[in-house]
Design a protein around this motif. Structure first.
Motif, PDB file in Angstrom:
ATOM      1  N   ALA A  16       0.833  -1.207   0.000  1.00  0.00           N
ATOM      2  CA  ALA A  16       0.000   0.000   0.000  1.00  0.00           C
ATOM      3  C   ALA A  16       0.867   1.257   0.000  1.00  0.00           C
ATOM      4  N   LEU A  17       1.929   1.265   0.793  1.00  0.00           N
ATOM      5  CA  LEU A  17       2.812   2.427   0.830  1.00  0.00           C
ATOM      6  C   LEU A  17       3.508   2.646  -0.503  1.00  0.00           C
ATOM      7  N   LEU A  18       3.959   1.568  -1.115  1.00  0.00           N
ATOM      8  CA  LEU A  18       4.640   1.694  -2.413  1.00  0.00           C
ATOM      9  C   LEU A  18       3.682   2.184  -3.494  1.00  0.00           C
ATOM     10  N   ARG A  19       2.474   1.664  -3.488  1.00  0.00           N
ATOM     11  CA  ARG A  19       1.487   2.108  -4.479  1.00  0.00           C
ATOM     12  C   ARG A  19       1.156   3.587  -4.296  1.00  0.00           C
ATOM     13  N   GLY A  47       3.680   5.944  -5.892  1.00  0.00           N
ATOM     14  CA  GLY A  47       3.940   5.822  -7.320  1.00  0.00           C
ATOM     15  C   GLY A  47       5.102   4.921  -7.667  1.00  0.00           C
ATOM     16  N   PHE A  48       5.339   3.905  -6.856  1.00  0.00           N
ATOM     17  CA  PHE A  48       6.457   2.976  -7.078  1.00  0.00           C
ATOM     18  C   PHE A  48       6.278   2.224  -8.392  1.00  0.00           C
ATOM     19  N   ARG A  49       7.378   2.093  -9.138  1.00  0.00           N
ATOM     20  CA  ARG A  49       7.382   1.308 -10.379  1.00  0.00           C
ATOM     21  C   ARG A  49       8.249   0.072 -10.167  1.00  0.00           C
ATOM     22  N   ARG A  50       7.675  -1.091 -10.477  1.00  0.00           N
ATOM     23  CA  ARG A  50       8.389  -2.331 -10.192  1.00  0.00           C
ATOM     24  C   ARG A  50       9.596  -2.542 -11.092  1.00  0.00           C
ATOM     25  N   GLU A  51       9.780  -1.721 -12.129  1.00  0.00           N
ATOM     26  CA  GLU A  51      10.994  -1.815 -12.935  1.00  0.00           C
ATOM     27  C   GLU A  51      12.222  -1.332 -12.166  1.00  0.00           C
ATOM     28  N   LEU A  52      11.999  -0.575 -11.088  1.00  0.00           N
ATOM     29  CA  LEU A  52      13.086  -0.023 -10.272  1.00  0.00           C
ATOM     30  C   LEU A  52      14.102   0.723 -11.136  1.00  0.00           C
ATOM     31  N   ASP A  53      13.602   1.553 -12.045  1.00  0.00           N
ATOM     32  CA  ASP A  53      14.466   2.294 -12.944  1.00  0.00           C
ATOM     33  C   ASP A  53      14.596   3.755 -12.549  1.00  0.00           C
ATOM     34  N   ARG A  54      14.203   4.076 -11.305  1.00  0.00           N
ATOM     35  CA  ARG A  54      14.375   5.423 -10.775  1.00  0.00           C
ATOM     36  C   ARG A  54      14.942   5.335  -9.368  1.00  0.00           C
ATOM     37  N   LEU A  55      15.744   6.323  -9.019  1.00  0.00           N
ATOM     38  CA  LEU A  55      16.326   6.313  -7.685  1.00  0.00           C
ATOM     39  C   LEU A  55      15.249   6.380  -6.620  1.00  0.00           C
ATOM     40  N   ARG A  56      14.188   7.137  -6.861  1.00  0.00           N
ATOM     41  CA  ARG A  56      13.118   7.257  -5.870  1.00  0.00           C
ATOM     42  C   ARG A  56      12.440   5.914  -5.613  1.00  0.00           C
TER      43      ARG A  56
END
Length: 331
Positions: free
Chosen positions: A103-106, A109-118
């Motif tokens: 829930a926190l990641l969603r 705006g978390f992206r599961r590709e992990l292609d951003r430092l954030r």
């Protein structure tokens, strides 16, 4: 026809839940192969089920939570020998922790590709460190309530429980996210580098975790190499390899872990695995983000070049007389 389609969807949903529960249970059995006892409580330096649970949620959404709940209940019941109200509370905590992380990641705006430092930062601080407080608190509290743990030892066991769950997210979840994007390999010249990296990673990790000369720092150049050249697809498995070999050496009391108490081994493993996981995760995310920025700049340059070609001198010069005539006509 409609009835058959509905039955098919129900069957797929049930199989998905059973599959998640089975994987959760299997990951727990693997984690318990290297269990440690802190003040009478069973803990592990790395608890893979939390990483598996969060990875499944990130791919399939909330519909897989019953599988996590069933798997957690079976594992906790297996450890306790029976199902009691305390067992249900511990299983609920183990289920709510990855759900809260999801829930926190969603929300961020978390992206599961992990292609951003954030994405790497929120996974570390929200998905791992913050959300895993739930499972550790529920489990340790029930040990105290049942009289299996003196209240004076609450925080030491809580810290060990929390660290194992956090390491599960930091080390296992990235690997799950990488496996979800696996595609048929293509023959390129990077195969030689990938094979060389694999060989160096295995040899270097074995030397670092088995040598009595305290050479654990040798693993960091290998992780950096994997992150810079292969991003998360290289750094995540490398971090998992280092963590597993370090845990094996730590629980065996060999190499740099020889002569230490259980608590000291847990602290050393947590610091090492955390540093390796953070290096692999955040550096790979930074490299991916920089490459994405470069690709966007290249596309922008290509679009600008197309615009310049359309406004070439020949075309613009031909257009100028008509504009001048229009201005004289208007005067």
């Amino acid at each position: 026809m409609i009835h058959s389609e509905r039955n098919r969807r129900y069957l797929v949903a049930v199989l998905r839940v059973v599959g998640v529960a089975a994987v959760y249970y299997g990951a727990a059995r693997l984690g318990l192969l290297r269990e440690l006892t802190v003040h009478g409580a069973v803990v592990t330096p790395l608890w893979p089920p939390t990483g598996i649970a969060l990875g499944c949620l990130l791919y399939d959404g909330l519909r897989v939570w019953p599988g996590i709940a069933v798997g957690s209940l079976v594992v906790v019941g297996m450890l306790g020998g029976t199902v009691t109200p305390s067992t249900l509370v511990v299983a609920a905590g183990n289920t709510l922790a990855p759900l809260c992380a999801y829930a926190l990641l969603r929300r961020t705006g978390f992206r599961r590709e992990l292609d951003r430092l954030r994405d790497g930062v929120v996974l570390v601080f929200l998905g791992a460190m913050a959300a895993m407080v739930i499972g550790a608190t529920a489990g340790t509290t029930m040990l105290v309530v049942d009289g299996k743990l003196p209240a004076v030892n609450f925080w030491s066991v809580w810290a060990a429980w929390w660290a194992g769950d956090v390491m599960g997210v930091l080390v296992v979840t990235p690997v799950v996210l990488v496996l979800g994007r696996v595609r048929p390999p293509r023959f390129t010249d990077r195969w030689a580098e990938a094979v060389a990296l694999s060989a160096v990673a295995v040899a270097g990790a074995l030397v670092a975790t088995r040598s009595s000369l305290s050479m654990l720092y040798l693993v960091f150049p290998i992780v950096i190499w994997a992150a810079l050249r292969f991003r998360l697809a290289g750094s995540a498995p490398c971090a998992l390899l280092v963590s597993v070999l370090a845990i094996v050496a730590g629980t065996d009391g060999t190499g740099p872990f020889a002569g230490h108490t259980i608590v000291e081994v847990m602290i050393n493993l947590t610091v090492l695995n955390g540093a390796v996981a953070l290096t692999a995760l955040l550096l790979a995310a930074m490299v991916a983000e920089q490459q994405n920025i470069r690709h966007r700049i290249e596309r922008a340059c290509e679009e600008l070049a197309e615009v310049v070609d359309q406004l070439a001198p020949g075309r613009s010069a031909a257009a100028w007389p008509s504009r001048a005539e229009d201005e004289r006509g208007s005067r």
